[in-house]
Enzyme design. Sequence first.
Site, PDB file in Angstrom:
ATOM      1  N   GLU A  59      49.537  46.993  29.631  1.00 41.24           N
ATOM      2  CA  GLU A  59      49.092  48.321  29.229  1.00 41.24           C
ATOM      3  C   GLU A  59      48.709  48.363  27.757  1.00 41.24           C
ATOM      4  OE1 GLU A  59      51.658  50.897  32.463  1.00 41.24           O
ATOM      5  OE2 GLU A  59      52.180  51.066  30.364  1.00 41.24           O
ATOM      6  N   GLU A  70      47.041  42.221  39.444  1.00 42.31           N
ATOM      7  CA  GLU A  70      46.218  41.474  40.394  1.00 42.31           C
ATOM      8  C   GLU A  70      44.958  40.921  39.727  1.00 42.31           C
ATOM      9  OE1 GLU A  70      48.243  44.905  42.663  1.00 42.31           O
ATOM     10  OE2 GLU A  70      47.414  44.564  40.663  1.00 42.31           O
ATOM     11  N   CYS A 107      45.617  48.597  43.877  1.00 41.80           N
ATOM     12  CA  CYS A 107      44.748  49.763  43.687  1.00 41.80           C
ATOM     13  C   CYS A 107      43.326  49.434  44.165  1.00 41.80           C
ATOM     14  CB  CYS A 107      44.755  50.190  42.219  1.00 41.80           C
ATOM     15  SG  CYS A 107      43.843  49.095  41.106  1.00 41.80           S
TER      16      CYS A 107
END
Length: 155
Positions: A59, A70, A107
């Site tokens: 982050e 991923e 996601c």
Amino acid sequence: MELNLERFENPEELPQDAQDLLLAAVEAREAAYAPYSNFHVGAALLLANGKIIKGNNQENAAYPSGLCAERTAVYYAGANYPNEEIVMMAISAKAKAKETAVPIPPCGACRQALAEYEVKQARPIAVYFRGGSGPILKSSSVENLLPLLFTQKFL
């Protein structure tokens, strides 16, 4: 179209190579840098040459400059082993403040990135995913997780 997933109640039910990969994903998850979301994700890829590549979410205070686990793993593999096929991926995700006992899939952006490699290698990539605990789900391919793929054939 129908989503087809296999369910495993615990890691011991998985084939040994998938158990090893899930353990590598958990190790990667523990090293994630997620001071803002406190949501730690680890991913591990098994390449055809037997190498395991790990990635975790990274982050940044300047959202959305971070990167998912991923994509961290798949882009590292693509940069360092461009001719090796990805056989399978394991993902482990865990929230710091609450229990995550349900399987947490990649996601949409990560599914699209993984699909690119699945199409490129013309071979399915099995994807195992789990929360911090609880059952594990397996998809036999990325396309199963992202039907109606957007690929280079449309460009």
